[in-house]
Design a protein around this motif. Structure first.
Motif, PDB file in Angstrom:
ATOM      1  N   ASP A 187       0.847  -1.174  -0.023  1.00 55.00           N
ATOM      2  CA  ASP A 187       0.068  -0.046   0.089  1.00 55.00           C
ATOM      3  C   ASP A 187       0.958   1.291   0.073  1.00 55.00           C
ATOM      4  OD1 ASP A 187      -2.647  -0.952  -0.180  1.00 55.00           O
ATOM      5  OD2 ASP A 187      -2.562  -1.486   1.739  1.00 55.00           O
TER       6      ASP A 187
ATOM      7  N   SER B 156      -7.354   5.382  -9.456  1.00 60.30           N
ATOM      8  CA  SER B 156      -7.495   4.602  -8.151  1.00 60.30           C
ATOM      9  C   SER B 156      -7.016   5.434  -7.072  1.00 60.30           C
ATOM     10  CB  SER B 156      -6.899   3.123  -8.291  1.00 60.30           C
ATOM     11  OG  SER B 156      -5.601   3.532  -8.620  1.00 60.30           O
TER      12      SER B 156
ATOM     13  N   ASP C  17      -6.660   3.238   1.615  1.00 57.42           N
ATOM     14  CA  ASP C  17      -6.115   2.206   1.663  1.00 57.42           C
ATOM     15  C   ASP C  17      -4.554   2.248   2.335  1.00 57.42           C
ATOM     16  OD1 ASP C  17      -7.980   1.468   0.073  1.00 57.42           O
ATOM     17  OD2 ASP C  17      -7.002   1.300  -1.796  1.00 57.42           O
TER      18      ASP C  17
ATOM     19  N   ARG D 279     -12.000  -4.175   1.444  1.00 57.81           N
ATOM     20  CA  ARG D 279     -12.067  -4.840   0.195  1.00 57.81           C
ATOM     21  C   ARG D 279     -11.352  -4.317  -0.860  1.00 57.81           C
ATOM     22  NH1 ARG D 279     -18.651  -6.049   0.352  1.00 57.81           N
ATOM     23  NH2 ARG D 279     -18.396  -7.676   2.108  1.00 57.81           N
ATOM     24  N   ILE D 280     -10.199  -4.651  -0.848  1.00 51.91           N
ATOM     25  CA  ILE D 280      -9.254  -4.167  -1.721  1.00 51.91           C
ATOM     26  C   ILE D 280      -8.379  -5.502  -2.188  1.00 51.91           C
ATOM     27  CG2 ILE D 280      -8.717  -1.953  -1.317  1.00 51.91           C
ATOM     28  CD1 ILE D 280      -6.771  -2.129   0.596  1.00 51.91           C
ATOM     29  N   ALA D 281      -8.020  -5.488  -3.520  1.00 50.36           N
ATOM     30  CA  ALA D 281      -7.597  -6.694  -4.016  1.00 50.36           C
ATOM     31  C   ALA D 281      -6.021  -7.170  -3.484  1.00 50.36           C
ATOM     32  CB  ALA D 281      -7.224  -6.603  -5.585  1.00 50.36           C
ATOM     33  N   GLY D 282      -5.779  -8.280  -2.842  1.00 54.25           N
ATOM     34  CA  GLY D 282      -4.590  -8.786  -2.647  1.00 54.25           C
ATOM     35  C   GLY D 282      -4.421  -9.000  -1.095  1.00 54.25           C
ATOM     36  N   ARG D 283      -3.814 -10.161  -0.631  1.00 57.51           N
ATOM     37  CA  ARG D 283      -3.751 -10.446   0.697  1.00 57.51           C
ATOM     38  C   ARG D 283      -2.674  -9.417   1.205  1.00 57.51           C
ATOM     39  NH1 ARG D 283      -6.676 -13.473   4.180  1.00 57.51           N
ATOM     40  NH2 ARG D 283      -5.383 -13.046   6.133  1.00 57.51           N
TER      41      ARG D 283
ATOM     42  N   ARG E 148      -2.354  -6.235   1.010  1.00 53.37           N
ATOM     43  CA  ARG E 148      -2.927  -4.767   1.263  1.00 53.37           C
ATOM     44  C   ARG E 148      -4.110  -4.756   2.356  1.00 53.37           C
ATOM     45  NH1 ARG E 148      -4.653  -2.393  -3.929  1.00 53.37           N
ATOM     46  NH2 ARG E 148      -4.491  -0.541  -2.544  1.00 53.37           N
TER      47      ARG E 148
ATOM     48  N   HIS F 135      -6.197  -7.070   5.555  1.00 54.20           N
ATOM     49  CA  HIS F 135      -5.735  -8.677   5.233  1.00 54.20           C
ATOM     50  C   HIS F 135      -4.156  -8.709   5.677  1.00 54.20           C
ATOM     51  CE1 HIS F 135      -8.945 -10.626   2.735  1.00 54.20           C
ATOM     52  NE2 HIS F 135      -9.009 -10.907   4.093  1.00 54.20           N
TER      53      HIS F 135
ATOM     54  N   CYS G 268     -13.657  -6.212   8.140  1.00 51.97           N
ATOM     55  CA  CYS G 268     -12.813  -7.476   7.829  1.00 51.97           C
ATOM     56  C   CYS G 268     -13.262  -8.476   8.862  1.00 51.97           C
ATOM     57  CB  CYS G 268     -11.546  -7.140   7.772  1.00 51.97           C
ATOM     58  SG  CYS G 268     -10.187  -8.668   7.687  1.00 51.97           S
TER      59      CYS G 268
END
Ligand SMILES: [Zn+2]
Length: 364
Positions: A173, A199, A204, A227-231, A233, A236, A264
């Protein structure tokens, strides 16, 4: 209708922890008394009708000497609703260090008096640029600016507070944030104005803080998104972070004003106490956006019967219609004479915790 005890205006005892959350409807600021008369301030909130940040008003009302008592100021991210007035705060807290997300290159920000940044979140960036200028102009560089990211340890232990950690932003991030800010600033080639970034999501890169104390741990969620892509970031990445304390929190400042996108499930499972944790939340109202929504409230109520919001009465601030804005401002001005700003005050010691609140604050 008042359903909480009035805010206690006596300063907390030396061995007492306080978590105060301010959120009048737009803007958010958290104050933590870490013991021994020392304070940590996370973000700044200054309603348009206020002459100074709410954190200053509040500390002054308890006769706290801000110039020595505030040790650390944290800007979780550069959204306007989290940094308005933060330069004023940094100036008043003249012995504090300034902590911010590593995703922001403070040195690269244009000086506040130079070309204003005409981005959507310009005033947030301008506030940070002012902070950077204050630090640059301080006596022999005495004012410290400290970029942090996941796994940075803050503060030295004092009283009941044992450790304070930054749990985000993650390395992934940070990289994205730096790129996005660079693209949002005026450049020699594009000039001001051409800075559209697809974006741009400062949330984030928000700083999340974990505070370990003798009376239970505190999780301050900033505005960090889930809810962002990638473990690697967002939340997560916080869950997967190693070598930091992972005590489930008894006190949780819910991220991003209770929005679903910041919720989360793993955080609830592993990092928040099961038995009725104390949940704190400040609403966000601007234009058509109103957080938390009714379904957000329902979801949060299921987690604990000890969930509180700073205010139940929120008037969305319209961004474009000047007439409407002025009317609302007048209404707020009128109201501010009668009501304290949205505020929840949690005092914690060896005997347990108690929650006080301003007039419109309530248990969910
Ligand atoms: Zn926010």
């Amino acid at each position: 209708v008042r359903n909480l005890q009035k805010i206690d205006r006596r300063p907390p005892a030396s061995d007492e922890i306080e978590i105060s959350l301010f959120g009048p409807g737009y803007g958010e600021s958290v104050l933590v008394h870490v013991g021994g008369g020392r304070w940590l301030v996370v973000d700044s909130c200054q309603p348009r009708e206020s002459a100074q940040p709410l954190a200053l008003d509040y500390l002054h009302s308890m006769n706290v000497d801000v110039s020595v008592a505030v040790k650390t100021i944290v800007a979780t991210h550069w959204h306007d609703d989290h940094v308005r007035g933060i330069a004023t705060l940094f100036e008043a807290a003249s012995q504090s260090e300034f902590v911010f997300s590593s995703s922001i290159d403070l040195a690269a920000l244009p000086a506040a008096t130079d070309t204003p940044v005409a981005s959507k979140f310009s005033s947030g960036i301008d506030q940070l640029a002012k902070v950077a200028k204050l630090a640059r102009n301080s006596d022999k560089g005495s004012r410290k600016l400290r970029p942090v990211s996941a796994g940075t340890r803050l503060l030295t232990p004092s009283g009941p507070v044992r450790e304070v950690w930054a749990l985000s932003p993650s390395a992934a991030d940070v990289l994205l944030g730096l790129k996005q800010i660079a693209a949002s600033l005026p450049s020699a080639t594009s000039g001001p104005g051409v800075r559209r970034v697809a974006s741009l999501q400062p949330n984030d890169t928000s700083v999340v803080l974990g505070v370990e104390t003798d009376f239970g741990s505190i999780l301050l969620g900033g505005d960090l998104e889930h809810r962002i892509a990638g473990r690697d970031r967002g939340w997560h990445a916080v869950m997967d972070l190693e070598a930091v304390p992972t005590t489930p929190a008894r006190f949780f400042k819910i991220p991003h004003h209770g929005s679903q996108g910041a919720d989360c499930p793993e955080v609830w499972e592993h990092r928040v106490e099961d038995e009725n944790p104390v949940l704190l939340l400040a609403p966000f109202a601007r234009g058509s956006v109103l957080l938390p929504t009714d379904s957000d409230l329902e979801r949060i109520r299921r987690r604990s019967t000890n969930a509180f919001r700073t205010t139940a009465r929120v008037i969305p601030l319209q961004r474009r219609d000047r007439t409407t804005t002025r009317t609302i401002r007048e209404v707020r001005q009128y109201r501010s004479n009668q009501f304290e700003p949205g505020h929840i005050q949690v005092r914690v010691d060896s005997r347990g915790w108690r929650v006080n609140g301003s007039m419109q604050a309530q248990r969910l």
